[in-house]
Design an enzyme around this catalytic site. Structure first.
Site, PDB file in Angstrom:
ATOM      1  N   ARG A 242       0.848  -1.186   0.000  1.00 47.06           N
ATOM      2  CA  ARG A 242       0.000   0.000   0.000  1.00 47.06           C
ATOM      3  C   ARG A 242       0.887   1.240   0.000  1.00 47.06           C
ATOM      4  O   ARG A 242       1.942   1.252   0.636  1.00 47.06           O
ATOM      5  CB  ARG A 242      -0.912   0.007   1.229  1.00 47.06           C
ATOM      6  CG  ARG A 242      -2.094  -0.937   1.132  1.00 47.06           C
ATOM      7  CD  ARG A 242      -3.133  -0.421   0.145  1.00 47.06           C
ATOM      8  NE  ARG A 242      -4.302  -1.283   0.057  1.00 47.06           N
ATOM      9  CZ  ARG A 242      -4.478  -2.235  -0.863  1.00 47.06           C
ATOM     10  NH1 ARG A 242      -3.533  -2.457  -1.764  1.00 47.06           N
ATOM     11  NH2 ARG A 242      -5.585  -2.951  -0.889  1.00 47.06           N
ATOM     12  N   GLU A 271      -2.938   7.753  -4.342  1.00 50.42           N
ATOM     13  CA  GLU A 271      -3.142   7.470  -5.759  1.00 50.42           C
ATOM     14  C   GLU A 271      -4.617   7.679  -6.142  1.00 50.42           C
ATOM     15  O   GLU A 271      -5.510   7.492  -5.318  1.00 50.42           O
ATOM     16  CB  GLU A 271      -2.687   6.048  -6.102  1.00 50.42           C
ATOM     17  CG  GLU A 271      -3.415   4.936  -5.350  1.00 50.42           C
ATOM     18  CD  GLU A 271      -2.857   3.550  -5.660  1.00 50.42           C
ATOM     19  OE1 GLU A 271      -3.638   2.736  -6.192  1.00 50.42           O
ATOM     20  OE2 GLU A 271      -1.677   3.282  -5.368  1.00 50.42           O
ATOM     21  N   HIS A 289      -0.290   0.587 -10.327  1.00 48.53           N
ATOM     22  CA  HIS A 289      -1.051  -0.366  -9.496  1.00 48.53           C
ATOM     23  C   HIS A 289      -1.510  -1.572 -10.320  1.00 48.53           C
ATOM     24  O   HIS A 289      -2.703  -1.854 -10.452  1.00 48.53           O
ATOM     25  CB  HIS A 289      -2.241   0.323  -8.838  1.00 48.53           C
ATOM     26  CG  HIS A 289      -2.677  -0.353  -7.570  1.00 48.53           C
ATOM     27  ND1 HIS A 289      -3.255   0.318  -6.513  1.00 48.53           N
ATOM     28  CD2 HIS A 289      -2.634  -1.666  -7.189  1.00 48.53           C
ATOM     29  CE1 HIS A 289      -3.548  -0.530  -5.537  1.00 48.53           C
ATOM     30  NE2 HIS A 289      -3.182  -1.731  -5.932  1.00 48.53           N
TER      31      HIS A 289
END
Length: 323
Positions: A242, A271, A289
């Site tokens: 994360r 993000e 991601h």
């Protein structure tokens, strides 16, 4: 008997959406834009289940409602730090996630990042696309060998273990792990791994450090200036966990002043906004991601949510219940 009404907050693979629509009274987010906090709050008063993803920040305010209709938050993903668990508990809601099915693909991305940053692949591609490559030469973009080096793994759950499997058995790397609980000797033995007593103990030992720990307030800025200063000056940091786990300002300074060798990130704090301090770091590889972004993993995640919902509404205990 009426089907349970469920809200899918983002677009999912088509095959999973079709199955959801057949099994439940499913409302799909065809625009595929993240829902606002107010929209999520409203959803919990209008649906029997809400199916969030990491982009859905379900804060304490979202739970500030008298009597929600939603009885389950069936999360699409392993991590659930974007959900205020105290708020969900206050309404007696069930929360589930999707473990196991994305572990291999996320570990693949972590390995990809490690190889890219060690061999300066990002820099090389940027040079080629800019038309600046002048040809092979012995000193051009010299990187770091990966095979046989020491890899530190922070968080030795399913994904961390898959990373260890690839690194040790594929690249002959020495594995050192740091975990919030003691890891079984049998599990460590699978990868000829040792467990460090603390993060402070792990960081100086490693040529590469790969993060696979949970997010949330407890681990926010776990990797800070002090931890970065403990790393070898030629060591590399990889994050597929994360974004909030890393203090990005501290990381950008370490990269700019070359107090570490480099970093590779698949996740970011806040993000999709990217900290501008990171954008000009040449010794940084960034991906948007992509950890679980394979057809196989994303479909399997969706079907896992379906299984959890089916069990819940049939009065059975969902196998992936986290609360």
């Amino acid at each position: 008997m009426a089907k349970p009404k469920v809200l899918v907050t983002r677009r999912w693979p088509a095959a999973v959406e079709a199955q959801l629509s057949e099994t439940f009274d499913a409302v799909l987010n065809t625009g595929d834009k993240p829902l606002s906090e107010d929209e999520l709050r409203e959803a919990m008063t209008s649906y029997d289940a809400v199916l969030p993803t990491v982009t859905d920040k379900i804060s304490a305010r979202a739970f500030d409602i008298a009597k929600p209709q939603a009885r389950i938050l069936a999360n699409y993903g392993v991590g659930y730090s974007h959900i205020d668990m105290h708020g969900a508990a206050g309404h007696g809601m069930t929360v589930t996630n999707t473990p196991d099915v994305l572990s291999e693909c996320t570990a693949d991305i972590a390995m990809t990042l490690m190889l890219m940053v060690a061999r300066r692949a990002g820099e090389g591609e940027r040079e080629l696309r800019a038309g600046e490559w002048t040809g092979w030469r012995p000193t051009h973009l010299v990187g770091t060998k990966v095979s046989g080096k020491t890899l530190g793994i922070v968080g030795f759950g399913r994904i961390g273990q898959e990373m260890a499997r690839r690194a040790h058995h594929g690249f002959g790397m020495k594995i050192v792990v740091q975990n919030r609980s003691r890891v079984s000797p049998d599990v460590l033995a699978r990868y000829n791994a040792t467990q460090a007593d603390s993060l402070e103990d792990l960081m100086p030992q490693c040529d590469f450090v790969s993060l696979h720990c949970p997010g949330g307030p407890a681990n926010r800025h776990l990797i800070n200036t002090r931890m970065l200063n403990l790393m070898k000056p030629d060591a590399f940091l990889i994050n597929t966990a994360r974004g909030e786990v890393i203090d990005e300002l501290a990381l950008s300074r370490a990269l700019w002043f070359e107090t570490i060798g480099g970093a590779a990130l698949d996740v970011f704090d806040g993000e999709p906004r990217i900290n501008p301090d990171l954008l000009d770091c040449e010794n940084l590889v960034m991906l948007p991601h992509l950890g679980s972004a394979t057809r196989e993993a994303r479909e399997a995640m969706g079907y896992r949510v379906l299984d959890n919902l089916t069990d819940f509404f049939a009065g059975r205990e969902p196998r992936d219940r986290v609360m």
